[in-house]
Scaffold this motif. Structure first.
Motif, PDB file in Angstrom:
ATOM      1  N   GLU A 188       0.826  -1.209   0.000  1.00  0.00           N
ATOM      2  CA  GLU A 188       0.000   0.000   0.000  1.00  0.00           C
ATOM      3  C   GLU A 188       0.862   1.260   0.000  1.00  0.00           C
ATOM      4  O   GLU A 188       0.525   2.252  -0.659  1.00  0.00           O
ATOM      5  CB  GLU A 188      -0.930  -0.009   1.215  1.00  0.00           C
ATOM      6  N   GLN A 189       1.982   1.222   0.702  1.00  0.00           N
ATOM      7  CA  GLN A 189       2.901   2.363   0.693  1.00  0.00           C
ATOM      8  C   GLN A 189       3.453   2.604  -0.711  1.00  0.00           C
ATOM      9  O   GLN A 189       3.577   3.742  -1.155  1.00  0.00           O
ATOM     10  CB  GLN A 189       4.064   2.105   1.652  1.00  0.00           C
ATOM     11  N   VAL A 190       3.795   1.510  -1.407  1.00  0.00           N
ATOM     12  CA  VAL A 190       4.329   1.641  -2.761  1.00  0.00           C
ATOM     13  C   VAL A 190       3.283   2.254  -3.687  1.00  0.00           C
ATOM     14  O   VAL A 190       3.600   3.145  -4.480  1.00  0.00           O
ATOM     15  CB  VAL A 190       4.793   0.272  -3.295  1.00  0.00           C
ATOM     16  N   VAL A 191       2.049   1.802  -3.571  1.00  0.00           N
ATOM     17  CA  VAL A 191       0.981   2.365  -4.395  1.00  0.00           C
ATOM     18  C   VAL A 191       0.852   3.861  -4.136  1.00  0.00           C
ATOM     19  O   VAL A 191       0.772   4.677  -5.065  1.00  0.00           O
ATOM     20  CB  VAL A 191      -0.361   1.652  -4.139  1.00  0.00           C
ATOM     21  N   GLY A 192       0.832   4.248  -2.862  1.00  0.00           N
ATOM     22  CA  GLY A 192       0.723   5.657  -2.514  1.00  0.00           C
ATOM     23  C   GLY A 192       1.875   6.476  -3.060  1.00  0.00           C
ATOM     24  O   GLY A 192       1.682   7.590  -3.565  1.00  0.00           O
ATOM     25  N   MET A 193       3.082   5.929  -2.977  1.00  0.00           N
ATOM     26  CA  MET A 193       4.250   6.635  -3.499  1.00  0.00           C
ATOM     27  C   MET A 193       4.180   6.799  -5.012  1.00  0.00           C
ATOM     28  O   MET A 193       4.433   7.877  -5.561  1.00  0.00           O
ATOM     29  CB  MET A 193       5.527   5.886  -3.102  1.00  0.00           C
TER      30      MET A 193
ATOM     31  N   VAL B  25      -3.621  -2.059 -11.193  1.00  0.00           N
ATOM     32  CA  VAL B  25      -5.062  -2.041 -10.933  1.00  0.00           C
ATOM     33  C   VAL B  25      -5.374  -1.236  -9.669  1.00  0.00           C
ATOM     34  O   VAL B  25      -6.364  -0.494  -9.618  1.00  0.00           O
ATOM     35  CB  VAL B  25      -5.607  -3.472 -10.815  1.00  0.00           C
ATOM     36  N   ALA B  26      -4.526  -1.361  -8.651  1.00  0.00           N
ATOM     37  CA  ALA B  26      -4.741  -0.582  -7.429  1.00  0.00           C
ATOM     38  C   ALA B  26      -4.680   0.909  -7.725  1.00  0.00           C
ATOM     39  O   ALA B  26      -5.495   1.703  -7.219  1.00  0.00           O
ATOM     40  CB  ALA B  26      -3.694  -0.965  -6.380  1.00  0.00           C
ATOM     41  N   MET B  27      -3.721   1.319  -8.574  1.00  0.00           N
ATOM     42  CA  MET B  27      -3.620   2.735  -8.929  1.00  0.00           C
ATOM     43  C   MET B  27      -4.789   3.174  -9.794  1.00  0.00           C
ATOM     44  O   MET B  27      -5.294   4.303  -9.670  1.00  0.00           O
ATOM     45  CB  MET B  27      -2.289   3.002  -9.628  1.00  0.00           C
ATOM     46  N   MET B  28      -5.232   2.302 -10.691  1.00  0.00           N
ATOM     47  CA  MET B  28      -6.407   2.602 -11.518  1.00  0.00           C
ATOM     48  C   MET B  28      -7.604   2.944 -10.654  1.00  0.00           C
ATOM     49  O   MET B  28      -8.290   3.940 -10.864  1.00  0.00           O
ATOM     50  CB  MET B  28      -6.778   1.384 -12.386  1.00  0.00           C
ATOM     51  N   LYS B  29      -7.857   2.083  -9.672  1.00  0.00           N
ATOM     52  CA  LYS B  29      -9.043   2.263  -8.833  1.00  0.00           C
ATOM     53  C   LYS B  29      -8.917   3.509  -7.977  1.00  0.00           C
ATOM     54  O   LYS B  29      -9.896   4.227  -7.756  1.00  0.00           O
ATOM     55  CB  LYS B  29      -9.254   1.021  -7.969  1.00  0.00           C
ATOM     56  N   HIS B  30      -7.723   3.797  -7.496  1.00  0.00           N
ATOM     57  CA  HIS B  30      -7.533   4.995  -6.687  1.00  0.00           C
ATOM     58  C   HIS B  30      -7.785   6.245  -7.515  1.00  0.00           C
ATOM     59  O   HIS B  30      -8.352   7.230  -7.018  1.00  0.00           O
ATOM     60  CB  HIS B  30      -6.113   5.021  -6.103  1.00  0.00           C
ATOM     61  N   ARG B  31      -7.384   6.231  -8.778  1.00  0.00           N
ATOM     62  CA  ARG B  31      -7.553   7.397  -9.653  1.00  0.00           C
ATOM     63  C   ARG B  31      -8.962   7.501 -10.225  1.00  0.00           C
ATOM     64  O   ARG B  31      -9.313   8.500 -10.834  1.00  0.00           O
ATOM     65  CB  ARG B  31      -6.555   7.323 -10.820  1.00  0.00           C
TER      66      ARG B  31
END
Length: 316
Positions: A32-37, A169-175
């Motif tokens: 999760e930290q990597v995704v946030g970064m 996919v995690a970044m897609m959903k966050h955006r």
């Protein structure tokens, strides 16, 4: 007796499937930290690896780029001969190495340290050179390779690719990256065609065969012939109120030329909207046995699509 090809295939797939299940169960704590970064990166996500990991890196970068996260690959060998200039302090770097000791990555690791470029390691060994140098370690399970000698990159590359997909996919959903965004990055081929909206291909403005309710049918026929769609749209007070088709002409053959458009038109015509997927509009035309579909925004006529427009766009 040697194993059959089917038996080997099932064994390989079973080994790799088990590794992916384990990866899901042992998801790296810093994921999760990597995704946030990565979401905060102002430049690009640089993905690299050597050999088979390099091929995985190329796929990861392509997936990131096509889902809203600008990315590119940099080959480790080329990086040592000038391509390090592609990596800036606005970027983040993901390096893939199962062992974490891939010597060709040394210059990229040093470059990240020198210019404070965030470095993510995707490796099986946290204590490796790569693992110790990284800001974040996406640690993969120590799962066996699926090849007969346990050395060819198989399970390890499968896990790396899957973990890359998870990041994307995690970044897609966050955006909130949606189908419309996806279509913008995939204009070509069947995939792009499936994501096209009606607005992209519809006819509009002077191309539309528009007539008023009091237009004589002699003029309606002329309009239908000139515009070439085989229909005329009845518009009253800027509202679409009807349509005249070949079927309407046949049903009103007796005294047709003495009538007006309003007397011949079929009221409440079938219509779609500009933001409807072209594939869905084609489905409506097929289901209703229509070759033309009018396009409206509210009650206002804004366009028209012909079945040939959908076929030319690659929607079949």
């Amino acid at each position: 007796m040697s194993q059959s090809a089917n038996s080997v295939a099932r064994e390989v797939l079973g080994i790799e499937a088990a590794a992916l299940t384990r990866l899901a169960e042992e998801l790296p704590p810093c994921f999760e930290q990597v995704v946030g970064m990565l979401l905060q990166v102002q430049g690009r996500i640089i993905v690299s690896g050597m050999g088979k990991s390099g091929h995985v890196a190329a796929k990861m970068a392509a997936t990131f780029a096509s889902t809203g996260s600008p990315a590119q690959t940099v080959h480790p060998g080329e990086a040592s001969h000038g391509d390090l200039g592609m990596i800036t302090s606005n970027d983040a770097v993901i390096l893939i190495s199962n062992s974490g000791e891939t010597k060709e990555l040394a210059d990229m690791i040093a470059h990240c340290a020198r210019f404070a470029v965030p470095l993510v390691a995707m490796t099986r060994k946290a204590e490796s050179t790569l693992g110790q140098a990284a800001n974040h370690v996406l640690l993969m399970p120590d799962a066996p390779e699926a090849c007969a000698i346990g050395m060819a990159p198989t399970t390890s590359t499968t896990m790396a690719m899957a973990l890359g997909d998870a990041l994307a996919v995690a970044m897609m959903k966050h955006r909130g990256f949606d189908r419309a965004n996806f279509a913008a990055f995939h204009p070509g081929g069947t995939l792009g065609a499936q994501l096209l909206r009606v607005a992209a291909v519809m006819h509009k403005g002077d191309e539309l065969p528009v007539v008023a309710a009091d237009t004589p049918m002699s003029e309606v026929l002329l309009t239908m012939s000139q515009k070439g769609f085989g229909v005329a749209a009845l518009v009253e007070d800027n509202r679409l109120t009807g349509i005249i088709t070949d079927g309407d002409l046949r049903r009103n053959m007796a005294g047709l030329m003495e009538r007006t458009a309003g007397e011949v038109a079929t009221r409440d015509p079938l219509a779609t909207t500009p933001d409807t997927l072209l594939l869905e509009a084609l489905g409506v035309m097929n289901a209703q046995k229509r070759t033309v579909l009018l396009v409206t925004e509210g009650e206002r006529l804004t366009g028209l699509i012909h079945i040939h427009d959908a076929l030319r766009a690659g929607v079949a």
